[in-house]
Design an enzyme around this catalytic site. Structure first.
Site, mmCIF file in Angstrom:
data_model
loop_
_atom_site.group_PDB
_atom_site.id
_atom_site.type_symbol
_atom_site.label_atom_id
_atom_site.label_comp_id
_atom_site.label_asym_id
_atom_site.label_seq_id
_atom_site.Cartn_x
_atom_site.Cartn_y
_atom_site.Cartn_z
ATOM 1 N N VAL A 182 5.136 3.540 -2.105
ATOM 2 C CA VAL A 182 4.248 4.973 -1.851
ATOM 3 C C VAL A 182 4.427 5.415 -0.656
ATOM 4 O O VAL A 182 4.733 6.778 -0.559
ATOM 5 C CB VAL A 182 2.646 4.407 -2.138
ATOM 6 C CG1 VAL A 182 2.087 5.753 -2.311
ATOM 7 C CG2 VAL A 182 2.466 3.729 -3.509
ATOM 8 N N VAL A 236 17.471 -5.560 3.479
ATOM 9 C CA VAL A 236 17.902 -5.297 4.966
ATOM 10 C C VAL A 236 18.008 -6.541 5.347
ATOM 11 O O VAL A 236 17.165 -7.486 5.327
ATOM 12 C CB VAL A 236 16.739 -4.586 5.637
ATOM 13 C CG1 VAL A 236 17.166 -4.240 7.088
ATOM 14 C CG2 VAL A 236 16.750 -3.179 4.986
ATOM 15 N N HIS A 434 -8.161 27.423 -19.976
ATOM 16 C CA HIS A 434 -6.877 28.101 -19.953
ATOM 17 C C HIS A 434 -6.732 29.210 -19.080
ATOM 18 O O HIS A 434 -7.692 30.077 -18.846
ATOM 19 C CB HIS A 434 -6.624 28.495 -21.371
ATOM 20 C CG HIS A 434 -5.180 29.196 -21.832
ATOM 21 N ND1 HIS A 434 -4.111 28.521 -21.819
ATOM 22 C CD2 HIS A 434 -4.973 30.611 -21.855
ATOM 23 C CE1 HIS A 434 -3.023 29.507 -21.981
ATOM 24 N NE2 HIS A 434 -3.504 30.539 -22.088
HETATM 25 P P1 NAD Z 1 4.222 -0.541 -1.399
HETATM 26 O O1 NAD Z 1 3.576 -2.022 -1.894
HETATM 27 O O2 NAD Z 1 3.646 0.405 -2.218
HETATM 28 O O3 NAD Z 1 5.813 -0.479 -1.274
HETATM 29 C C1 NAD Z 1 6.338 -1.361 -0.652
HETATM 30 C C2 NAD Z 1 7.845 -1.280 -1.184
HETATM 31 O O4 NAD Z 1 8.785 -1.993 -0.266
HETATM 32 C C3 NAD Z 1 7.882 -2.091 -2.613
HETATM 33 O O5 NAD Z 1 8.597 -1.295 -3.493
HETATM 34 C C4 NAD Z 1 8.693 -3.274 -2.108
HETATM 35 O O6 NAD Z 1 9.590 -3.674 -3.311
HETATM 36 C C5 NAD Z 1 9.666 -2.894 -1.088
HETATM 37 N N1 NAD Z 1 10.022 -3.914 -0.066
HETATM 38 C C6 NAD Z 1 9.426 -5.168 0.328
HETATM 39 N N2 NAD Z 1 10.232 -5.529 1.245
HETATM 40 C C7 NAD Z 1 11.437 -4.875 1.222
HETATM 41 C C8 NAD Z 1 12.665 -5.179 1.979
HETATM 42 N N3 NAD Z 1 12.506 -6.235 2.878
HETATM 43 N N4 NAD Z 1 13.424 -4.227 2.042
HETATM 44 C C9 NAD Z 1 13.324 -3.069 1.154
HETATM 45 N N5 NAD Z 1 12.244 -2.947 0.384
HETATM 46 C C10 NAD Z 1 11.345 -3.934 0.493
HETATM 47 O O7 NAD Z 1 3.594 -0.564 -0.134
HETATM 48 P P2 NAD Z 1 3.528 0.784 1.316
HETATM 49 O O8 NAD Z 1 4.344 1.937 0.502
HETATM 50 O O9 NAD Z 1 3.727 -0.019 2.397
HETATM 51 O O10 NAD Z 1 1.992 1.121 0.914
HETATM 52 C C11 NAD Z 1 1.082 0.044 1.352
HETATM 53 C C12 NAD Z 1 -0.103 0.374 0.612
HETATM 54 O O11 NAD Z 1 -0.917 1.709 0.863
HETATM 55 C C13 NAD Z 1 0.076 0.460 -0.683
HETATM 56 O O12 NAD Z 1 -0.844 -0.455 -1.490
HETATM 57 C C14 NAD Z 1 -0.229 1.767 -1.111
HETATM 58 O O13 NAD Z 1 -0.854 2.071 -2.673
HETATM 59 C C15 NAD Z 1 -1.066 2.331 -0.228
HETATM 60 N N6 NAD Z 1 -1.021 3.873 -0.116
HETATM 61 C C16 NAD Z 1 -1.377 4.688 -1.174
HETATM 62 C C17 NAD Z 1 -0.946 5.990 -1.162
HETATM 63 C C18 NAD Z 1 -1.403 6.914 -2.164
HETATM 64 O O14 NAD Z 1 -2.676 6.687 -2.783
HETATM 65 N N7 NAD Z 1 -0.969 8.144 -2.172
HETATM 66 C C19 NAD Z 1 -0.459 6.632 0.128
HETATM 67 C C20 NAD Z 1 0.363 5.588 1.008
HETATM 68 C C21 NAD Z 1 0.030 4.144 1.039
#
Ligand code: NAD
Length: 445
Positions: A182, A236, A434
Site C-alpha cells: 500500500v 533486493v 443519481h
Molecule cells: P504492506 O504489507 O502493505 O506491503 C509491503 C510489501 O512489501 C508487500 O507486498 C511485500 O510482499 C513486499 N516486500 C516485503 N519484503 C520485501 C523485499 N525485501 N523486497 C521487495 N518487496 C518486499 O506494507 P506497507 O506498504 O509498508 O504498509 C504498512 C502498513 O500501513 C500496512 O498495514 C498498510 O495497510 C498500512 N497503510 C495503509 C494505507 C491505506 O489504508 N491507504 C496507506 C499506507 C499504509
C-alpha cells in the site's frame, strides 16, 4: 493521582478511547511522546493524502485537454505543497487537542512505561518521573516502519522510509521503491504524477498481493503504460547508495535511483512494556481477544500494536470496543473484522471490503465502472471495475472490490451491507442518488 484509564499512545486508537471514556465521565490520562494523532495524522494517512491531492491537481492540469481545457505552462512548487501538508496536519492535531480538552482528560507529553503497581488491581504508568495509578490500561503504541536485513541499507544516505520521504524538502529525479504494497504504490503514484521516474520492486509475484487481483491488474496495466516500471518476483539482495541489486528468475538486475524508498511493512512498538513480563505476544504483536483484552487483568490493547489489520479506522474501532468493555456497556461490542473497508489511494483509487474470490466459492458479479453515467462524465479514458461477491447459499453480500475514482468515497455503503449481512434482495431496496458513481453498487447486481 488515580485514574480510571491510562492510555499509552495518542494515535487514532488512543485519542478515540480518551474521548469516549472521558465523555462517559471517567478520568483518563493519555501519554504521548510526540504529537497527538500518531502515525496516521503526523507521518501517515493525512500527510500522504495531502501531498497526493496536490500531485493530482498538477497531473489533472497537465492532462486537462481531454476535458476540453487548455492549461499551458503548468508547474508546481514542492516546497509549497509541503507547507500546505504541514498546515493541514497542524489543523487536525489542534482539532484532536480540542476534543480532549475536557475536565476528565489529562494529556501528558512524554514517553510512558507501564508497571504493576504495589496496590492490588492497579497498574502504574511512569512518565517524566511522575507516577500515575490506573485501574485500566489501554496500550496503543502503534507501529514503526520495518527495516529489512538487506546489506547496505543501514546508514545509507539514499535510503528513505515513508517518514523521511514525507519530510523531504526536495524531490529526487528518480526513485526505486522496495515493496509494492500500500505505501509503495501510493508513493509511486505521488512521484509519478509529479514527473519523477519510478521503479517498484516487489518480492511477491504481484503488487498489492492481498487485494483482488483483477482490480490490481487494471492498476498495474495502467501504471506500466504510463511509464512506471514494476518488477515483481524480484528480491533486493543489496544496496550501495542508490544502486539496488536485485535477484530475479532471469538473474541479477541492477537499478540506479537517486532515492530508495523502503516500504516492506511495519512492526508493533512494544518499547516501554518490558515490566509487563507476563504480557502475551504473537510474532511481536500483543495478543488480544474480541474485546481487545490482553492476558493481563484490565490491560487492553488496540491499533497497530495488536498486529491485526494496520489501519487507522480499525484502531479507532478497536479502541471503542475496548472502552465499551471497560465500562461494561451492554450489549458488549465486538469488532467485525469481516467488514473492514480498505482503500489504496492510487489514481485510480482501489477500495474493497470483505472476502476475496479465493477465500470462498461465491457468485461473482462484475461490471465496468463505465456503467455509471457520472463515472463516464468525469473519468475520460478510464474503464474501472466493480465486483460484488455473493454467498451462493444465503445470497448475502460478502465482498466488494472496486477500482475507479472516487470509489473510496462510497465503499462505506458496501461495508454497511457486508456488516449487516444484507441479502441481494435487501441491498436492491437501497436508493442511490443519481448521478453518482455509487450507483454502480446497484448496477452490478
Ligand atoms: P504492506 O504489507 O502493505 O506491503 C509491503 C510489501 O512489501 C508487500 O507486498 C511485500 O510482499 C513486499 N516486500 C516485503 N519484503 C520485501 C523485499 N525485501 N523486497 C521487495 N518487496 C518486499 O506494507 P506497507 O506498504 O509498508 O504498509 C504498512 C502498513 O500501513 C500496512 O498495514 C498498510 O495497510 C498500512 N497503510 C495503509 C494505507 C491505506 O489504508 N491507504 C496507506 C499506507 C499504509
Amino acid at each position: 493521582m488515580r485514574y480510571f484509564l491510562g492510555i499509552i499512545g495518542g494515535g487514532p486508537a488512543g485519542y478515540t478511547a480518551a474521548e469516549k471514556a472521558s465523555k462517559a465521565g471517567q478520568s483518563v490520562v493519555l501519554f504521548e511522546q510526540n504529537a497527538l494523532g500518531g502515525t496516521c495524522l503526523n507521518v501517515g494517512c493525512i500527510p500522504t493524502k495531502t501531498l497526493l491531492y496536490s500531485a493530482k491537481q498538477y497531473y489533472n492540469a497537465t492532462h486537462a485537454d481531454k476535458y476540453g481545457v487548455a492549461a499551458e505552462q503548468v508547474s508546481f512548487d514542492y516546497v509549497k505543497m509541503q507547507q500546505r501538508k504541514t498546515k493541514v496536519v497542524r489543523k487536525l492535531v489542534a482539532g484532536i487537542k480540542a476534543k480532549l480538552n475536557n475536565e476528565f482528560c489529562t494529556v501528558v507529553n512524554g514517553f510512558a512505561t507501564v508497571t504493576p503497581s504495589s496496590s492490588e488491581g492497579v497498574w502504574q504508568c511512569l512518565c517524566n518521573d511522575e507516577a500515575y495509578e490506573c485501574e485500566n490500561i489501554l496500550i496503543c503504541t502503534g507501529s514503526t516502519n520495518f527495516v529489512p536485513p538487506i546489506p547496505g541499507i543501514q546508514d545509507n544516505p539514499c535510503v528513505w522510509d515513508s517518514t523521511a520521504a514525507l519530510d523531504a524538502k526536495e524531490l529526487p529525479a528518480s526513485v526505486a521503491i522496495v515493496g509494492g504494497g500500500v505505501i509503495g504504490m501510493e508513493f509511486a503514484t505521488l512521484y509519478h504524477e509529479l514527473g519523477i521516474s519510478v521503479t517498484v520492486i516487489e518480492a511477491m509475484p504481484t503488487i498489492l498481493p492481498n487485494l483482488d487481483q483483477e482490480v490490481v491488474t487494471i492498476l498495474r496495466d495502467k501504471y506500466e503504460k504510463a511509464g512506471i516500471r514494476i518488477l515483481t518476483n524480484t528480491k533486493v539482495s543489496r544496496l550501495d547508495n542508490g544502486v539496488v541489486t536485485c535477484d530475479t528468475a532471469e538473474g541479477t538486475l541492477t537499478i540506479e535511483a537517486d532515492k530508495v524508498l523502503v516500504s516492506v511493512g511495519r512492526r508493533a512498538n512494544i518499547k516501554g512494556l518490558e515490566a509487563l513480563t507476563e504480557l502475551e505476544y504473537n510474532r511481536g504483536a500483543i495478543v488480544v481477544d474480541d474485546f481487545m483484552r490482553t492476558n493481563l487483568p484490565n490491560v487492553y490493547a488496540a491499533g497497530d500494536v495488536t498486529g491485526k489489520i494496520m489501519l487507522a479506522h480499525v484502531a479507532a474501532r478497536q479502541a471503542e470496543v475496548a472502552v465499551c468493555r471497560m465500562l461494561k456497556q451492554i450489549p458488549l461490542q465486538r469488532i467485525a473484522y469481516n467488514a473492514i473497508p480498505s482503500v489504496v489511494y492510487t489514481n485510480p483509487e482501489i477500495a474493497s471490503v470483505g472476502i476475496t474470490e479465493n477465500e470462498m466459492d461465491c457468485e461473482v458479479h462484475r461490471l465496468p465502472m463505465t456503467f455509471s453515467g457520472r463515472f463516464v462524465a468525469e473519468n475520460e479514458g478510464e474503464t474501472g471495475l466493480c465486483k460484488m461477491l455473493i454467498d451462493k447459499k444465503t445470497h448475502s453480500v460478502m465482498g466488494v472490490h472496486m477500482i475507479g475514482n472516487p470509489c473510496s468515497e462510497f465503499i462505506a455503503a458496501a461495508s454497511f451491507a457486508v456488516r449487516m449481512g444484507y441479502t441481494v434482495a435487501e441491498f436492491q431496496q437501497v436508493v442511490f442518488p443519481h448521478p453518482t458513481v455509487s450507483e454502480i453498487l446497484k448496477e452490478v447486481l
